[in-house]
Each structure stands twice: as C-alpha cells, then as structure tokens.
Scaffold this motif. Structure first.
Motif, PDB file in Angstrom:
ATOM      1  N   ARG A 171      53.285  30.315  31.758  1.00  0.00           N
ATOM      2  CA  ARG A 171      53.395  31.699  32.215  1.00  0.00           C
ATOM      3  C   ARG A 171      54.591  32.411  31.589  1.00  0.00           C
ATOM      4  N   ALA A 172      55.675  31.693  31.389  1.00  0.00           N
ATOM      5  CA  ALA A 172      56.847  32.305  30.755  1.00  0.00           C
ATOM      6  C   ALA A 172      56.494  32.785  29.350  1.00  0.00           C
ATOM      7  N   LYS A 173      55.676  31.997  28.654  1.00  0.00           N
ATOM      8  CA  LYS A 173      55.257  32.386  27.308  1.00  0.00           C
ATOM      9  C   LYS A 173      54.291  33.571  27.365  1.00  0.00           C
ATOM     10  N   ASP A 219      58.524  38.699  37.674  1.00  0.00           N
ATOM     11  CA  ASP A 219      59.860  39.063  38.131  1.00  0.00           C
ATOM     12  C   ASP A 219      60.495  37.931  38.934  1.00  0.00           C
ATOM     13  N   ARG A 220      59.681  37.223  39.743  1.00  0.00           N
ATOM     14  CA  ARG A 220      60.223  36.094  40.519  1.00  0.00           C
ATOM     15  C   ARG A 220      60.629  34.965  39.592  1.00  0.00           C
ATOM     16  N   MET A 221      59.858  34.708  38.552  1.00  0.00           N
ATOM     17  CA  MET A 221      60.213  33.671  37.594  1.00  0.00           C
ATOM     18  C   MET A 221      61.512  34.027  36.868  1.00  0.00           C
ATOM     19  N   THR A 222      61.632  35.295  36.482  1.00  0.00           N
ATOM     20  CA  THR A 222      62.850  35.737  35.791  1.00  0.00           C
ATOM     21  C   THR A 222      64.066  35.572  36.687  1.00  0.00           C
ATOM     22  N   ALA A 258      64.394  33.438  39.163  1.00  0.00           N
ATOM     23  CA  ALA A 258      64.679  32.005  39.294  1.00  0.00           C
ATOM     24  C   ALA A 258      65.421  31.476  38.074  1.00  0.00           C
ATOM     25  N   LEU A 259      65.047  31.935  36.891  1.00  0.00           N
ATOM     26  CA  LEU A 259      65.748  31.511  35.678  1.00  0.00           C
ATOM     27  C   LEU A 259      67.197  31.959  35.689  1.00  0.00           C
ATOM     28  N   HIS A 260      67.442  33.194  36.117  1.00  0.00           N
ATOM     29  CA  HIS A 260      68.820  33.679  36.217  1.00  0.00           C
ATOM     30  C   HIS A 260      69.627  32.830  37.189  1.00  0.00           C
ATOM     31  N   GLU A 261      69.003  32.486  38.325  1.00  0.00           N
ATOM     32  CA  GLU A 261      69.710  31.735  39.361  1.00  0.00           C
ATOM     33  C   GLU A 261      69.964  30.282  38.950  1.00  0.00           C
ATOM     34  N   ASN A 262      69.199  29.782  37.997  1.00  0.00           N
ATOM     35  CA  ASN A 262      69.335  28.387  37.563  1.00  0.00           C
ATOM     36  C   ASN A 262      69.837  28.277  36.125  1.00  0.00           C
ATOM     37  N   ASN A 263      70.582  29.286  35.696  1.00  0.00           N
ATOM     38  CA  ASN A 263      71.218  29.276  34.372  1.00  0.00           C
ATOM     39  C   ASN A 263      70.212  29.016  33.262  1.00  0.00           C
ATOM     40  N   TRP A 264      68.998  29.554  33.419  1.00  0.00           N
ATOM     41  CA  TRP A 264      67.925  29.484  32.440  1.00  0.00           C
ATOM     42  C   TRP A 264      67.474  28.052  32.147  1.00  0.00           C
ATOM     43  N   ASN A 265      67.628  27.197  33.175  1.00  0.00           N
ATOM     44  CA  ASN A 265      67.050  25.850  33.103  1.00  0.00           C
ATOM     45  C   ASN A 265      65.622  25.950  33.621  1.00  0.00           C
ATOM     46  N   MET A 266      64.644  25.831  32.732  1.00  0.00           N
ATOM     47  CA  MET A 266      63.260  26.092  33.100  1.00  0.00           C
ATOM     48  C   MET A 266      62.738  25.100  34.138  1.00  0.00           C
ATOM     49  N   ARG A 267      63.116  23.840  34.010  1.00  0.00           N
ATOM     50  CA  ARG A 267      62.637  22.835  34.964  1.00  0.00           C
ATOM     51  C   ARG A 267      63.193  23.114  36.361  1.00  0.00           C
ATOM     52  N   ALA A 268      64.485  23.448  36.433  1.00  0.00           N
ATOM     53  CA  ALA A 268      65.115  23.736  37.728  1.00  0.00           C
ATOM     54  C   ALA A 268      64.560  25.018  38.334  1.00  0.00           C
ATOM     55  N   ALA A 269      64.316  26.002  37.469  1.00  0.00           N
ATOM     56  CA  ALA A 269      63.765  27.267  37.962  1.00  0.00           C
ATOM     57  C   ALA A 269      62.373  27.062  38.536  1.00  0.00           C
ATOM     58  N   ALA A 270      61.549  26.270  37.838  1.00  0.00           N
ATOM     59  CA  ALA A 270      60.194  26.004  38.323  1.00  0.00           C
ATOM     60  C   ALA A 270      60.237  25.280  39.656  1.00  0.00           C
ATOM     61  N   LYS A 271      61.130  24.306  39.796  1.00  0.00           N
ATOM     62  CA  LYS A 271      61.247  23.548  41.042  1.00  0.00           C
ATOM     63  C   LYS A 271      61.702  24.439  42.188  1.00  0.00           C
ATOM     64  N   PHE A 323      71.652  40.606  34.547  1.00  0.00           N
ATOM     65  CA  PHE A 323      71.069  41.034  35.820  1.00  0.00           C
ATOM     66  C   PHE A 323      70.134  42.235  35.662  1.00  0.00           C
ATOM     67  N   ILE A 324      69.721  42.495  34.428  1.00  0.00           N
ATOM     68  CA  ILE A 324      68.700  43.517  34.190  1.00  0.00           C
ATOM     69  C   ILE A 324      67.367  42.791  34.142  1.00  0.00           C
ATOM     70  N   TRP A 325      66.671  42.781  35.270  1.00  0.00           N
ATOM     71  CA  TRP A 325      65.471  41.950  35.398  1.00  0.00           C
ATOM     72  C   TRP A 325      64.235  42.744  35.036  1.00  0.00           C
TER      73      TRP A 325
END
Length: 437
Positions: free
Chosen positions: A426-428, A396-399, A401-414, A375-377
């Motif tokens: 963008r993550a890269k 920060d919003r992408m980070t 979303a990744l935390h909230e979706n257990n670092w599943n990139m596809r789910a976070a993007a959706k 939770f250190i974003w």
C-alpha cells in the motif's frame, strides 16, 4: 589619464559578460501612468508610495527613501526613478540583485502588477485605484483567485442571490463573508447556517422561528435565522446537505421574502440577501442533491472557487499568512526551501483547510525556527488523485504511523495492526515516500 582609462576598460571587460549572461533590460509592454502608484509588500501589506518625480533610493538603511528591514539587502540597494511612462528601477552596483517577474535585471521599466524580488522581500507595483478598492478576505494572487475577487466585487454591488460552488475546505465561507463585507449590508448581521447540521425535525423552526407551544418542547417564542438576518445576509452553507423534501419550504421563502414561524398563521416580510454554497456541484445531467428550481433561484450569480491544486502558486503566500497568524502561539517559523517545494507539488485534497492544519501542526511540533516536511502529512500527488475517501484515510494513517516510528516500516505496520507485506504494497501504491530532512 591613460592609466585610469586602462583600468576603466579592464573593469568593463570583466563585468559586462557576466551582466549580459544573467541580466536583462526589460522594456515596458504598455504605458502606465504613475499617479498614485505604490510598492506593496505582498506578505505584510506595507505600502511605499512612489513619487511622481525624482529618484527614490531603496535599501535597508534608515537613510533610504524606501527602507526595507532585510539584512540581505545593501544599505542603498537600488534606485527607482520617475519617468514619463512610469517608474524605472536600477541597481546601485553589480552585486545588488534585482528580480522582476522572475527575471534578474540590471534595470527595468516597471508597470502595474509587476512583482519585484529584493532579497527576501517581494514587492508588487499597484495602482492608486487598486489601493483604494476594498479588499476581499481571500489570500492568493494567482490568476484564478484574481478572477474570484473580481466576481466578489461584482456580486457585492448587486442585490441578487449568490451560489458559491467549491470543494470542501476551499474557502467558500470566506467568499460569502467578503461579499457581505463589501456590500451595502455590511453593517447588518451576517448569519451563517450549516444546512447539513440542522436536525431534520427542527429545520423549519430553526430557519423560520416558532411560536410558544407550537410543538412539544417549544416553551417560548423562537426567532428564526431568517429573521435574525433582517437587513443583512443569510449564508446557507452546504445547501446540498439539506433534505430534498424540505427544500420547497426554503424555495417559498426565497421567492416571496415572507417568513411564517411554525405555529403562526401570519407571515412577516423580511429584508435579507441569500448567499448559498455547496460542494455538491451540479452537472449538465444532474442537479445532485439540490432541487433544480432551488438551484436556479439561488444561482442567479454563481462563483466557482478553485481547489488548491489548481492554484499551487498561492501555496507560499498562504503558508506565509498562516505562519504569521499563529506565530504568537508558536514563535516565528519558516519553511525550508525543500519543504516549500514539496508543498507546492502536493494536491491537497482537503484544500486550504488541510494546508492550514498541516502548517499549525508543524509549528506546534517543530517551532520556533525552520520547519521541514516531517509533520506535513500530505502525500497526495497526481498519481493517486483518484483514491477513494477510505483509501485516503488509510494512506494518512499509514503516513502518521511512519512518522511516529521514525519511518521504520515494520514497526509502523505493527503499530496499526497491518501485515508488513500489505503495508509495503500500500505504501508503494499510495506513493508514500520519506521526506528529505
């Protein structure tokens, strides 16, 4: 006797190579008087006076002269002996580690300023003069913050106006509060004013006051902020946010010390000290949003507060402070070594304010107990320090979303309505990486 001598020779032959490889004997760089010196726990501020003669035993036993509540220490861990040149620390046995200024030692001559690590405790040798000096409200023992503390002390002893320069969240108001608290005006009001939050139409009445009926809505007499700071200090925060066409009114008051309320024909002499702050730092070619004449008027004494990325060695001390300050809400917490290492590598574009917010979030979500980087974003590194404000918000919003979706990139993007390919690119580019747990 011969058997005992052989055993002693054997013991020395086993121990000495280990000691010579890992431990050193530190010699004093200068002679420092020991009168009034003390060991100070840099985390709790607890003081342990050092005697001017004899030996003091340090350990976690109540029988020790200096008792430290740390289970990793021995009951009688080490000795501190008063010498003609100060104090000397010596281990009780080879298993008892002593680290002075980052170097593991068997014995060392101590001097003022030395930091001693014993188990989880870090103690600093402080002189009697330092112990009696008033303290600022700033946290951090880095060289940069020591210079800020020195300037605060000088500013507090004078009556001139002070301009504090620094990025948002770097602690400019704490600097102003420290100057006031250490000055002769400390028992008088400290009046903070957020210049950026003052309605443009009401700036004059807010600062200088207004007579009843002087304008629509003025149903009673209003005392201005300058009058409220009489005998004390007025702190003009974010001075650069004040509309530039209104700054001449402020300049006049600062030059004369006379305040004339809106609707009044009479001015009143006020005894105040002004401290101003801005995150819009002027350059040699531009004074940004502060008039040049106003800058010179408030900038009699200038203090520059360094951003957190320029004093990363203070991260651990700041983190410990915020953990202790909030443990009554979330319980006792501490960071894992990995998390602390990662925090020291970040740039913290929001400075101390961002660090504090992240720590409180981590305590609320993971406490009590050991805290990770979950939770250190903050993923600001030297590679993306040039990101714009909007890019940082997206990162920060992408980070999050990744935390909230257990670092599943596809789910976070959706979850934030971003195409997966764009999210990955963008993550890269923003150097967003999953922290190790």
């Amino acid at each position: 006797m011969g058997g005992h001598g052989a055993l002693a020779t054997l013991a020395l032959s086993v121990r000495m190579p280990c000691v010579s490889a890992k431990r050193k004997t530190l010699q004093p760089k200068r002679t420092v008087t020991s009168r009034g010196n003390a060991l100070v726990d840099i985390r709790t501020g607890q003081r342990f006076p050092l005697k001017s003669s004899g030996v003091q035993v340090v350990g976690n036993s109540r029988a020790a002269d200096i008792c430290l509540s740390d289970e990793t220490l021995s009951a009688l861990h080490c000795d501190i002996r008063a010498t003609s040149s100060g104090h000397q620390i010596t281990e009780k046995c080879a298993r008892n580690q002593i680290v002075v200024n980052g170097v593991m030692v068997q014995t060392a001559q101590l001097k003022v300023g030395d930091k001693i690590s014993l188990g989880s405790k870090t103690l600093q040798v402080m002189s009697g003069q330092e112990l009696t000096q008033p303290k600022t409200q700033l946290i951090g023992s880095s060289r940069a913050m020591q210079e800020v503390a020195r300037l605060i002390t000088h500013a507090a002893s004078s009556h001139c106006s002070v301009l504090i320069l620094g990025e948002t969240g770097s602690g400019k108001e704490l600097v102003a509060q420290s100057i006031h608290a250490l000055s002769k005006r400390k028992h008088a009001p400290f009046v903070p004013v957020n210049c950026g939050a003052l309605p443009e139409a009401l700036v004059a009445s807010e600062l200088f006051g207004a007579e009843k009926g002087s304008f629509t809505g003025a149903s009673s007499h209003r005392t201005g902020l300058f009058q409220q700071s009489n005998k004390g200090t007025i702190f003009l925060d974010e001075l650069g946010e004040m509309p530039i066409h209104l700054q001449p009114y402020l300049l006049r008051v600062l030059e004369t010390g006379v305040v004339r309320p809106v609707g009044s024909t009479l001015g009143k002499k006020i005894d105040f000290r002004v401290i101003a702050a801005t995150n819009k730092i002027p350059t040699e070619d531009s004074f940004s949003s502060i008039r040049e004449d106003l800058f010179y008027r408030v900038g009699t004494f200038i203090i520059k507060v360094p951003p957190l990325r320029h004093r990363l060695e203070d991260i651990e001390e700041l983190a410990e402070h915020f953990l202790r300050a909030n443990e009554h809400h979330y319980g006792k917490c501490w960071f894992s070594p990995h998390a602390m290492s990662r925090m020291k590598q970040a740039l913290w574009p929001g400075n101390v304010r961002e660090l504090r917010g992240n720590i409180i979030r981590a305590m609320a979500m993971e406490g009590p107990g050991e805290l990770s980087m979950k939770f250190i974003w903050t993923n600001a590194t030297h590679q993306n320090d040039s990101l714009s404000t909007i890019q940082k918000m997206i990162r920060d919003r992408m980070t999050q979303a990744l935390h909230e979706n257990n670092w599943n990139m596809r789910a976070a993007a959706k979850s934030i309505g971003m195409p997966s390919s764009t999210f990955a690119d963008r993550a890269k580019r923003f150097c967003i990486t999953r922290p190790n747990q």
